[in-house]
Design an enzyme around this catalytic site. Structure first.
Site, mmCIF file in Angstrom:
data_model
loop_
_atom_site.group_PDB
_atom_site.id
_atom_site.type_symbol
_atom_site.label_atom_id
_atom_site.label_comp_id
_atom_site.label_asym_id
_atom_site.label_seq_id
_atom_site.Cartn_x
_atom_site.Cartn_y
_atom_site.Cartn_z
ATOM 1 N N ARG A 192 77.253 24.899 33.540
ATOM 2 C CA ARG A 192 77.668 23.560 33.117
ATOM 3 C C ARG A 192 78.232 22.793 34.310
ATOM 4 N NH1 ARG A 192 80.856 25.351 27.538
ATOM 5 N NH2 ARG A 192 79.091 26.474 26.582
ATOM 6 N N HIS A 323 73.297 24.965 20.867
ATOM 7 C CA HIS A 323 74.684 24.763 21.297
ATOM 8 C C HIS A 323 74.889 23.368 21.894
ATOM 9 C CE1 HIS A 323 78.278 27.381 21.444
ATOM 10 N NE2 HIS A 323 78.720 26.510 22.335
ATOM 11 N N ASP A 354 72.041 22.195 13.978
ATOM 12 C CA ASP A 354 72.914 21.298 14.735
ATOM 13 C C ASP A 354 72.273 21.014 16.087
ATOM 14 O OD1 ASP A 354 73.529 23.272 16.668
ATOM 15 O OD2 ASP A 354 75.451 23.773 15.775
ATOM 16 N N GLY A 356 72.419 17.502 18.572
ATOM 17 C CA GLY A 356 71.735 16.233 18.749
ATOM 18 C C GLY A 356 71.606 15.394 17.499
ATOM 19 N N GLY A 377 78.788 17.636 15.476
ATOM 20 C CA GLY A 377 79.740 18.047 16.488
ATOM 21 C C GLY A 377 80.342 16.908 17.280
#
Length: 426
Positions: A192, A323, A354, A356, A377
């Site tokens: 990340r 994720h 989940d 997007g 989210g």
């Protein structure tokens, strides 16, 4: 149950507009994201909004949804509509859940308590994060204060120490969880860059480890490690002092008094060592059935063969998820994976999705493609950053309202009856 949330939400906003008041939470995702970024710290934005690598998976999530178009039908009576669904024995007012997001205090103090409050107001389940910033018992109590029996689930990260796994599952049962969601795609952290470029790992500052520091078994493990530890002289720097202060703020109160005590730092080091198990396999999942009678949901399933295996082992549900694009750069989108998985196992277990899904029309498409429910989210985290519990509630209420209006304007009346005939692949 007749839904009128769409028109009710519109009327609420337009009536306020008569008095010159605009909504505190933007009703479109782009503006919501823009304002949240302005309100959040650089560290908070990097962690919550960032993705893996070059962000290709996040882009793929959007592109895949855009490849499906809603095809409205007309001259159908849509005056009465229902968003209501049944999930693991619970009747829910809509097919939407609040996703778990770790280290939420980067957006708002005691984030999980506020998110739980928001979810309870809407009557929707909140999947408590294993990497939460408040003990699960505190969040459950807050939800109960808003709505008795407010639905909640618990997300489990499978530790390298099974004693901790058993303790977390036991606590989840006691606090009223209706399901255990095992996250499978973070047995190690993805690459990340947004976090890496800041040198920022929230957990190293004890942010997002409250489920651990509130767990007696975890402290037993910390104590065991301290007994065998060899004291090392830490490097002293301004950054290290700031990190130590952050750790002190995020551990139980009796440990905050002495910054030189070894326990707070040992707790962080223990968490980083044991929080997730890269060797996790199907045999481990089978042992979870021995620990609990709660429905088991596997989160992070993207391949039809893994979905078939879940059916074979009697798993109750899956979450088709990458994720939020935060783990593997260049991964298949959740929408594309959903289509393949629905074709492989629809009807044999519950299928959630989940990554997007930011708007009511996004949710409509997911349901038409075969999902039983959608987990939200980033929108609720952005709302949280802007206005706490009310912001998280309003961000999801806006999605509910658009889902209701999209359902009716497309010529449909029941989310349970949606199928691919409502869409066209472009």
């Amino acid at each position: 149950m007749t839904s009128s949330i769409g028109r009710a939400r519109q009327n609420e906003i337009y009536r306020a507009g008569i008095h010159g008041r605009s909504p505190s939470i933007p009703t479109d995702f782009a503006t919501l994201e823009e304002r949240a970024r302005a309100a959040m710290s650089a560290r908070g934005w990097a962690y919550i909004a960032g993705g893996a690598g070059e962000g290709r998976t996040m882009a793929a999530n959007r592109d895949a949804l855009d490849r499906w178009a809603i095809v409205p039908r007309v001259l159908r009576d849509t005056s009465e509509r229902s968003l209501q669904i049944e999930l693991f024995g619970q009747t829910l007012p809509a097919p939407i859940l609040f996703s778990p997001v770790g280290a939420g205090a980067l957006a708002h103090d005691r984030a999980d308590v506020h998110i739980g409050h928001a979810a309870a107001e809407l009557g929707l389940p909140y999947i408590f994060s294993n990497q939460g910033c408040a003990p699960m018992e505190d969040v459950a109590a807050e939800m109960e204060s808003v709505r008795q029996g407010a639905p909640r689930w618990f997300q489990l990260y499978w530790s390298t120490d099974d004693r901790l796994v058993r303790s977390l599952v036991s606590r989840a049962e006691k606090m009223g969880a209706a399901a255990i969601v095992v996250t499978l795609d973070t047995t190690m952290l993805g690459w990340r860059p947004q976090d890496l470029n800041l040198g920022s790992l929230p957990f190293a500052r004890a942010e997002g480890i409250d489920q651990y520091t509130s767990d007696p078994t975890f402290w037993e493990i910390v104590s065991e490690r301290l007994k065998g530890a060899v004291a090392a002289k830490p490097e002293v720097s301004i950054g290290a002092i700031k990190t130590l202060l952050s750790i002190a703020r995020n551990v139980p109160g009796d440990l905050r008094k002495n910054l030189t005590a070894p326990e707070p730092r040992a707790a962080v080091e223990t968490f980083l060592d044991i929080y997730s198990r890269p060797s996790l396999d199907w045999d481990d999942i089978l042992t979870l059935r021995e620990m609990t009678d709660l429905p088991i949901v596997l989160k992070g399933v993207l391949h039809p063969d893994d979905a078939r295996k879940a059916v074979e082992l009697g798993i109750d549900g899956i979450v088709v998820s990458n994720h939020g694009g935060r783990q593997v750069d260049g991964s298949i989108s959740s929408t594309d994976a959903l289509v393949d998985i629905v074709d492989a196992v629809k009807g044999q277990l519950k299928i959630l999705v989940d990554s997007g899904f930011y708007t009511g029309s996004d949710v409509f498409k997911a349901l038409a493609l075969g999902a039983d429910a959608v987990c939200i989210g980033r929108p609720h985290m952005y709302g949280l950053a802007l206005n706490g519990a009310d912001g998280a509630r309003d961000a999801v209420a806006n999605i509910l309202a658009e889902l209701d209006l999209t359902l009716g304007l497309s010529g449909h009346t029941d989310v349970n009856a949606l199928d691919r005939s409502a869409l066209k692949r472009l």
